[in-house]
Design a protein around this motif. Structure first.
Motif, PDB file in Angstrom:
ATOM      1  N   GLY A 235       1.053  -1.127   0.057  1.00  0.00           N
ATOM      2  CA  GLY A 235       0.316  -0.151   0.339  1.00  0.00           C
ATOM      3  C   GLY A 235       0.674   1.163  -0.041  1.00  0.00           C
ATOM      4  O   GLY A 235       1.886   1.104   0.135  1.00  0.00           O
ATOM      5  N   ALA A 236       0.337   2.096   0.080  1.00  0.00           N
ATOM      6  CA  ALA A 236       0.582   3.464  -0.137  1.00  0.00           C
ATOM      7  C   ALA A 236       1.969   3.776   1.145  1.00  0.00           C
ATOM      8  O   ALA A 236       0.727   3.571   2.801  1.00  0.00           O
ATOM      9  N   ASP A 237       2.301   4.883   1.100  1.00  0.00           N
ATOM     10  CA  ASP A 237       2.849   5.309   2.401  1.00  0.00           C
ATOM     11  C   ASP A 237       2.515   6.676   2.348  1.00  0.00           C
ATOM     12  O   ASP A 237       3.372   7.016   3.429  1.00  0.00           O
ATOM     13  N   VAL A 239      -0.166  10.009   1.449  1.00  0.00           N
ATOM     14  CA  VAL A 239      -1.401  10.255   1.291  1.00  0.00           C
ATOM     15  C   VAL A 239      -1.607  12.116   0.996  1.00  0.00           C
ATOM     16  O   VAL A 239      -1.745  12.193   2.316  1.00  0.00           O
ATOM     17  N   MET A 263      -3.146   1.721   3.176  1.00  0.00           N
ATOM     18  CA  MET A 263      -1.804   1.921   3.216  1.00  0.00           C
ATOM     19  C   MET A 263      -1.066   0.514   3.700  1.00  0.00           C
ATOM     20  O   MET A 263      -1.813   0.087   4.563  1.00  0.00           O
ATOM     21  N   SER A 264       0.215   1.177   3.553  1.00  0.00           N
ATOM     22  CA  SER A 264       1.162  -0.022   3.637  1.00  0.00           C
ATOM     23  C   SER A 264       1.480  -0.354   5.412  1.00  0.00           C
ATOM     24  O   SER A 264       0.685   0.588   5.863  1.00  0.00           O
ATOM     25  N   ARG A 269       4.119   5.901   7.662  1.00  0.00           N
ATOM     26  CA  ARG A 269       3.423   6.583   6.592  1.00  0.00           C
ATOM     27  C   ARG A 269       3.365   7.855   6.622  1.00  0.00           C
ATOM     28  O   ARG A 269       2.983   8.691   8.136  1.00  0.00           O
ATOM     29  N   LEU A 327      -2.698   9.159  -3.723  1.00  0.00           N
ATOM     30  CA  LEU A 327      -1.448   7.633  -3.092  1.00  0.00           C
ATOM     31  C   LEU A 327      -0.433   7.518  -3.597  1.00  0.00           C
ATOM     32  O   LEU A 327      -0.650   7.585  -4.335  1.00  0.00           O
ATOM     33  N   ARG A 329       3.390   5.710  -3.766  1.00  0.00           N
ATOM     34  CA  ARG A 329       4.634   4.676  -3.404  1.00  0.00           C
ATOM     35  C   ARG A 329       5.501   5.241  -3.106  1.00  0.00           C
ATOM     36  O   ARG A 329       5.587   4.486  -4.762  1.00  0.00           O
TER      37      ARG A 329
END
Length: 641
Positions: A235-237, A239, A263-264, A269, A327, A329
């Motif tokens: 997942g994204a880190d 946002v 998310m990650s 994050r 989002l 990463r």
């Protein structure tokens, strides 16, 4: 494909309504909005779409003649949240009110513009008002479709499906009319047929991809759709969340928790909020964001806040109204723009009221980082990153002066007061009238039941009368909807089966507790009454108790009273208070607990389905089962007590 904001030296949003080269003559357009300005829409949006060249400020007569000629040849319709249907109407375009069940609102801002050789889909944050198109900070995605298949046709089909779904929330009385309800359905079908022969080439490998993410009651949340349709792998880190409105208190924390789930899981994050605000006389900065999002909702999470500039580069005031989620990463990113505020209703992530929303998510592959990333980044307004440790920054502690999200029953409080007054008035007048006539209800069991049913019928009749007069949905607002009755009844049957163990357990627990306190549990008067009746009186009583009275009680408690309480107390509070009142009016403390459990079940069924049939089936099944047990078994008599 393009994403634009309102910029003094950039592309104006109104230019998206103008036909591109080689588009051909206009066929029709349909748009959805929350708030609406009829004259602005007609002159500036429809005028551009239809290619009206006359200027009403220079030659009013020529403009009116050209307007009548060109608008008579095209179809146009606007879907507006029912709370913002304006009195300004026109024979040149249709205006449909949209009523979303469960307390949500019609909040999507989507426009489908159809020319002979070109279709344009607009999805953004701007309402069809002058501030929306000319002064606010807004964002809009413009997706262009041509016979050559520049974009996948599935995007367009998704948009038409969303408009058709929005149309389904138009009150039934309007849908049945030849204009405008059926006319909109026919236009959407015509638009679908119009592009059915166009090429459909799909997305080129490595190109920026777009997905239409719509939110509606019963759909997956915007966050879940982003995770499932636009993202894969870790997942994204990072946002970025830009929103003019937020939930207050637990709602904001709930949404933060759900955002963290997509998310990650490992590593640091960061969530950055882009919000509006103002400088106070004492020099402090007040943000249009709640105190509850100041601190992160998880470990290894950092919150950063950005104050969006209240004025543009030329010094003109610009109110933040854009909504966007970014989002990221590494060199992968997704950017969603559209109508969803960072709220549980706007994202559909709260489990309660859910709005109608429309968003476009751009999936940006690594190869696009230079061009497309810069293009989308340029659509975000100028801002200042805040240092909460050094600057005096204050968050909203009280409810904001925010876009209202009315419950679909907000037109009924007057009827509620009158209904309660009438109920007690009928009770007093009826009781004294019968006493004057020499009738003693306690000596006539079936008479007592008929009298109570009559009082409830009078109250419900008043409720229904005011619902038809004050609510655009009419009787639909009370859960009386056409279609889906078998499915609703089946759901009610299953819900009751699942609740029976809890009701039985509550009954046994209640009997035990009263025994511990030294009291002997006794049956409800109405259950003792059925044992004393025989013949036709018993049959009449059973019909009333199983079929008639449950309908009257559900109309008042679940269809009418509960939505009013939910509007003020939230889902759980409204259901719980309604259940307490329902159990209390049955007049037996010994049976309070099992009746309360039953009422909770019926309240949840009504909250989830918005169908009176479902909770009516639960109520009727329970009354029928209890009367059967009381008449046939000793266990039933004990449980009823």
């Amino acid at each position: 494909m393009s994403t634009k904001t309102v910029e003094p030296r950039g592309t104006r949003l109104l230019s998206f309504w103008e036909p591109p080269d080689e588009a051909g003559p206009p066929i029709g357009c349909v748009a959805s909005t929350y708030t609406f300005d009829g004259p602005f829409f007609e002159e500036h949006c429809l005028g551009r779409f239809a290619g009206i060249e006359s200027d009403p400020n220079e030659d009013r007569r020529a403009y009116l003649i050209e307007r009548e000629e060109k608008l008579a040849q095209v179809y146009s319709c606007v879907l507006v949240d029912r709370a913002h249907v304006t009195p300004h109407r026109s024979l040149r375009w249709n205006l449909l009110p949209v009523s979303v069940p469960g307390g949500g609102i019609q909040h999507s801002k989507l426009a489908l513009l159809v020319w002979e050789r070109h279709v344009r889909l607009l999805v953004g944050s701007a309402n069809l008002t002058e501030p929306g198109y000319r002064s606010n900070y807004e964002q809009m995605a413009a997706l262009d479709f041509t016979p050559e298949g520049d974009l996948p046709r599935g995007l367009l089909e998704d948009a038409i499906a969303h408009l058709e779904r929005t149309r389904s929330f138009v009150p039934e009385g309007v849908q049945r009319t030849a204009h405008p309800g059926q006319a909109l359905r026919e236009f959407l079908r015509r638009a679908s047929r119009h592009v059915s022969s166009w090429a459909d080439r799909g997305w080129a490998p490595g190109a920026v991809r777009a997905e239409l993410l719509c939110v509606h009651p019963g759909s997956k949340s915007l966050l879940d759709q982003l995770a499932e349709r636009t993202w894969s792998g870790t997942g994204a880190d990072i946002v970025h969340a830009m929103s003019p409105f937020f939930d207050l208190g637990t709602g904001a924390r709930t949404l933060l928790t759900k955002l963290l789930r997509i998310m990650s899981v490992q590593g640091e994050r960061r969530i950055e909020f882009f919000v509006g605000g103002r400088r106070l006389p004492d020099g402090a900065l007040e943000l249009d964001a709640p105190e509850s999002i100041r601190e992160p909702a998880g470990k290894s999470v950092e919150h950063v806040f950005h104050l969006v500039h209240a004025r543009d580069e030329l010094g003109e005031p610009r109110a933040l109204h854009a909504k966007s989620l970014w989002l990221q990463r590494g060199d992968r990113a997704v950017c969603a723009v559209g109508s969803s505020n960072f709220t549980t209703a706007g994202t559909g992530a709260g489990g309660g009221a859910t709005n109608l929303e429309a968003n476009v998510a751009y999936v940006l592959p690594p190869a696009s980082r230079n061009a497309e990333w810069k293009s989308i980044a340029a659509s975000w307004p100028e801002d200042d990153e805040l240092d909460l440790a050094r600057q005096d920054v204050r968050f909203q502690r009280e409810p904001q002066d925010r876009t209202p999200e009315p419950c679909e029953f907000d037109a009924l409080p007057l009827a509620f007061g009158l209904a309660v007054f009438t109920f007690f008035a009928l009770t007093i007048v009826g009781s004294y009238g019968l006493k004057f006539a020499g009738v003693e209800l306690k000596e006539s069991g079936i008479g007592m039941v008929l009298f109570g049913a009559g009082l409830q019928l009078g109250t419900v009749a008043l409720v229904a009368s005011f619902a038809r007069r004050l609510d655009p949905d009419g009787l639909r607002s009370l859960g009386l909807r056409k279609g889906g009755a078998p499915q609703s009844a089946a759901l009610g049957f299953l819900a009751y089966l699942a609740t029976v163990p809890a009701i039985v357990g509550a009954g046994l627990l209640s009997t035990w507790l009263w025994g511990v306190l030294g009291f002997e549990a006794r049956q409800q008067d109405v259950l003792r009454l059925v044992l004393d009746l025989a013949g036709l009186e018993r049959v009449t009583f059973l019909v009333l108790a199983v079929l008639v009275i449950p309908l009257l009680e559900e109309l008042f408690f679940r269809a009418f009273l509960q939505p009013l309480l939910v509007q003020n107390l939230g889902d759980r509070g409204g259901v719980a208070v309604t259940a307490v009142l329902f159990a209390a009016v049955h007049g037996n403390l010994f049976a309070f607990l099992p009746i309360f459990v039953l009422a909770l079940a019926m309240g949840m069924v009504m909250l989830r389905t918005q169908r009176l049939v479902a909770c009516y089936v639960v109520h009727a099944l329970h009354n029928g089962l209890m009367l059967f047990l009381v008449l046939q078994t000793d266990f039933g008599r004990q449980l009823a007590g």
